[in-house]
Design a protein around this motif. Structure first.
Motif, PDB file in Angstrom:
ATOM      1  N   CYS A 174      43.661  -3.277 129.559  1.00  0.00           N
ATOM      2  CA  CYS A 174      44.814  -3.720 130.212  1.00  0.00           C
ATOM      3  C   CYS A 174      45.005  -2.838 131.536  1.00  0.00           C
ATOM      4  N   VAL A 175      44.272  -1.826 131.532  1.00  0.00           N
ATOM      5  CA  VAL A 175      44.371  -0.967 133.051  1.00  0.00           C
ATOM      6  C   VAL A 175      43.627  -1.781 133.916  1.00  0.00           C
ATOM      7  N   ARG A 176      42.453  -2.149 133.628  1.00  0.00           N
ATOM      8  CA  ARG A 176      41.571  -2.873 134.412  1.00  0.00           C
ATOM      9  C   ARG A 176      42.165  -4.149 135.124  1.00  0.00           C
ATOM     10  N   ARG A 177      43.271  -4.785 134.346  1.00  0.00           N
ATOM     11  CA  ARG A 177      44.054  -5.821 134.686  1.00  0.00           C
ATOM     12  C   ARG A 177      45.076  -5.514 135.401  1.00  0.00           C
ATOM     13  N   GLY A 178      45.383  -4.082 135.709  1.00  0.00           N
ATOM     14  CA  GLY A 178      46.516  -3.801 136.537  1.00  0.00           C
ATOM     15  C   GLY A 178      47.849  -3.374 135.699  1.00  0.00           C
ATOM     16  N   LEU A 179      47.685  -3.449 134.244  1.00  0.00           N
ATOM     17  CA  LEU A 179      49.235  -3.277 133.496  1.00  0.00           C
ATOM     18  C   LEU A 179      48.998  -1.727 133.312  1.00  0.00           C
ATOM     19  N   VAL A 232      41.647   9.159 129.896  1.00  0.00           N
ATOM     20  CA  VAL A 232      40.350   8.955 130.852  1.00  0.00           C
ATOM     21  C   VAL A 232      40.243   7.435 130.977  1.00  0.00           C
ATOM     22  N   VAL A 233      40.690   6.382 130.043  1.00  0.00           N
ATOM     23  CA  VAL A 233      40.543   5.043 130.486  1.00  0.00           C
ATOM     24  C   VAL A 233      41.683   4.654 131.188  1.00  0.00           C
ATOM     25  N   GLY A 234      42.741   5.393 131.341  1.00  0.00           N
ATOM     26  CA  GLY A 234      43.741   4.818 132.294  1.00  0.00           C
ATOM     27  C   GLY A 234      45.062   4.843 131.634  1.00  0.00           C
ATOM     28  N   ALA A 235      45.451   5.341 130.532  1.00  0.00           N
ATOM     29  CA  ALA A 235      46.547   5.385 130.009  1.00  0.00           C
ATOM     30  C   ALA A 235      47.322   6.415 130.748  1.00  0.00           C
ATOM     31  N   ARG A 236      48.468   5.968 131.362  1.00  0.00           N
ATOM     32  CA  ARG A 236      49.250   7.084 132.355  1.00  0.00           C
ATOM     33  C   ARG A 236      50.653   7.779 131.784  1.00  0.00           C
ATOM     34  N   ASP A 237      51.043   7.252 130.575  1.00  0.00           N
ATOM     35  CA  ASP A 237      52.505   7.727 130.090  1.00  0.00           C
ATOM     36  C   ASP A 237      52.104   7.848 128.485  1.00  0.00           C
ATOM     37  N   VAL A 238      52.700   8.911 128.175  1.00  0.00           N
ATOM     38  CA  VAL A 238      52.661   9.212 126.758  1.00  0.00           C
ATOM     39  C   VAL A 238      54.048   9.807 126.132  1.00  0.00           C
ATOM     40  N   SER A 274      41.104  -1.963 124.309  1.00  0.00           N
ATOM     41  CA  SER A 274      42.251  -2.889 124.580  1.00  0.00           C
ATOM     42  C   SER A 274      43.020  -2.096 125.664  1.00  0.00           C
ATOM     43  N   ILE A 275      43.252  -0.876 125.567  1.00  0.00           N
ATOM     44  CA  ILE A 275      44.098  -0.270 126.654  1.00  0.00           C
ATOM     45  C   ILE A 275      43.076  -0.134 128.014  1.00  0.00           C
ATOM     46  N   ALA A 276      41.836   0.319 127.641  1.00  0.00           N
ATOM     47  CA  ALA A 276      41.006   0.045 129.022  1.00  0.00           C
ATOM     48  C   ALA A 276      41.088  -1.211 129.794  1.00  0.00           C
ATOM     49  N   GLU A 297      43.942  16.977 111.951  1.00  0.00           N
ATOM     50  CA  GLU A 297      44.629  15.463 112.522  1.00  0.00           C
ATOM     51  C   GLU A 297      45.369  15.859 113.629  1.00  0.00           C
ATOM     52  N   LEU A 298      46.105  16.926 113.873  1.00  0.00           N
ATOM     53  CA  LEU A 298      46.548  16.975 115.218  1.00  0.00           C
ATOM     54  C   LEU A 298      45.921  17.052 116.353  1.00  0.00           C
ATOM     55  N   LEU A 299      44.756  17.806 116.091  1.00  0.00           N
ATOM     56  CA  LEU A 299      43.806  18.036 117.114  1.00  0.00           C
ATOM     57  C   LEU A 299      42.996  16.746 117.486  1.00  0.00           C
ATOM     58  N   GLU A 300      42.961  16.039 116.447  1.00  0.00           N
ATOM     59  CA  GLU A 300      42.073  14.660 116.732  1.00  0.00           C
ATOM     60  C   GLU A 300      43.167  13.600 117.495  1.00  0.00           C
ATOM     61  N   THR A 301      44.444  13.779 117.244  1.00  0.00           N
ATOM     62  CA  THR A 301      45.308  12.981 118.065  1.00  0.00           C
ATOM     63  C   THR A 301      45.245  13.372 119.497  1.00  0.00           C
ATOM     64  N   LEU A 302      45.187  14.813 119.663  1.00  0.00           N
ATOM     65  CA  LEU A 302      45.293  15.310 121.117  1.00  0.00           C
ATOM     66  C   LEU A 302      43.882  14.849 121.855  1.00  0.00           C
ATOM     67  N   VAL A 303      42.776  14.890 121.156  1.00  0.00           N
ATOM     68  CA  VAL A 303      41.644  14.471 121.511  1.00  0.00           C
ATOM     69  C   VAL A 303      41.713  13.168 122.002  1.00  0.00           C
ATOM     70  N   PHE A 304      42.356  12.168 121.274  1.00  0.00           N
ATOM     71  CA  PHE A 304      42.506  10.763 121.231  1.00  0.00           C
ATOM     72  C   PHE A 304      43.157  10.550 122.688  1.00  0.00           C
ATOM     73  N   LEU A 305      44.461  11.210 122.694  1.00  0.00           N
ATOM     74  CA  LEU A 305      45.327  11.100 123.656  1.00  0.00           C
ATOM     75  C   LEU A 305      44.346  11.391 125.233  1.00  0.00           C
ATOM     76  N   ALA A 306      43.439  12.228 125.062  1.00  0.00           N
ATOM     77  CA  ALA A 306      42.778  12.612 126.269  1.00  0.00           C
ATOM     78  C   ALA A 306      41.759  11.538 126.645  1.00  0.00           C
ATOM     79  N   GLU A 307      41.214  10.985 125.711  1.00  0.00           N
ATOM     80  CA  GLU A 307      40.253   9.936 125.795  1.00  0.00           C
ATOM     81  C   GLU A 307      41.102   8.535 126.408  1.00  0.00           C
ATOM     82  N   LEU A 308      42.303   8.385 126.051  1.00  0.00           N
ATOM     83  CA  LEU A 308      43.125   7.363 126.485  1.00  0.00           C
ATOM     84  C   LEU A 308      43.519   7.580 127.983  1.00  0.00           C
TER      85      LEU A 308
END
Length: 88
Positions: free
Chosen positions: A28-33, A63-69, A24-26, A50-61
């Protein structure tokens, strides 16, 4: 998503499928959001894994275009289930 760990999401009662969220995030990014992600660390019982899994997931996001955390420290809201659980 608050967490990138499936086990932690289950424990805190969030019915989120991380694979769907990433798609869904990818989309949204493709549509310019501009996409912002909110993460909470320090939930009761959170493990290093669990903390490491969260950090890895943030890195994946990223990559798909999430720009603010925003990363927040867990603070239970009065009246919430987690608040009552901690008070007990």
């Amino acid at each position: 998503p608050e967490s990138g760990s499936p086990s932690e999401l289950e424990r805190i009662g969030k019915r989120i499928r991380l694979d769907r969220m990433k798609r869904s995030i990818a989309a949204c990014v493709r549509r310019g959001l501009y996409v912002k992600v909110n993460i909470v660390i320090g939930f009761r019982g959170q493990t290093a894994r669990e903390l490491l899994e969260t950090l890895v997931f943030l890195a994946e996001l990223a990559v798909v275009g999430a720009r603010d955390v925003i990363i927040s420290i867990f603070s239970p809201y009065p009246g919430s289930h987690m608040y009552r659980e901690l008070r007990a």
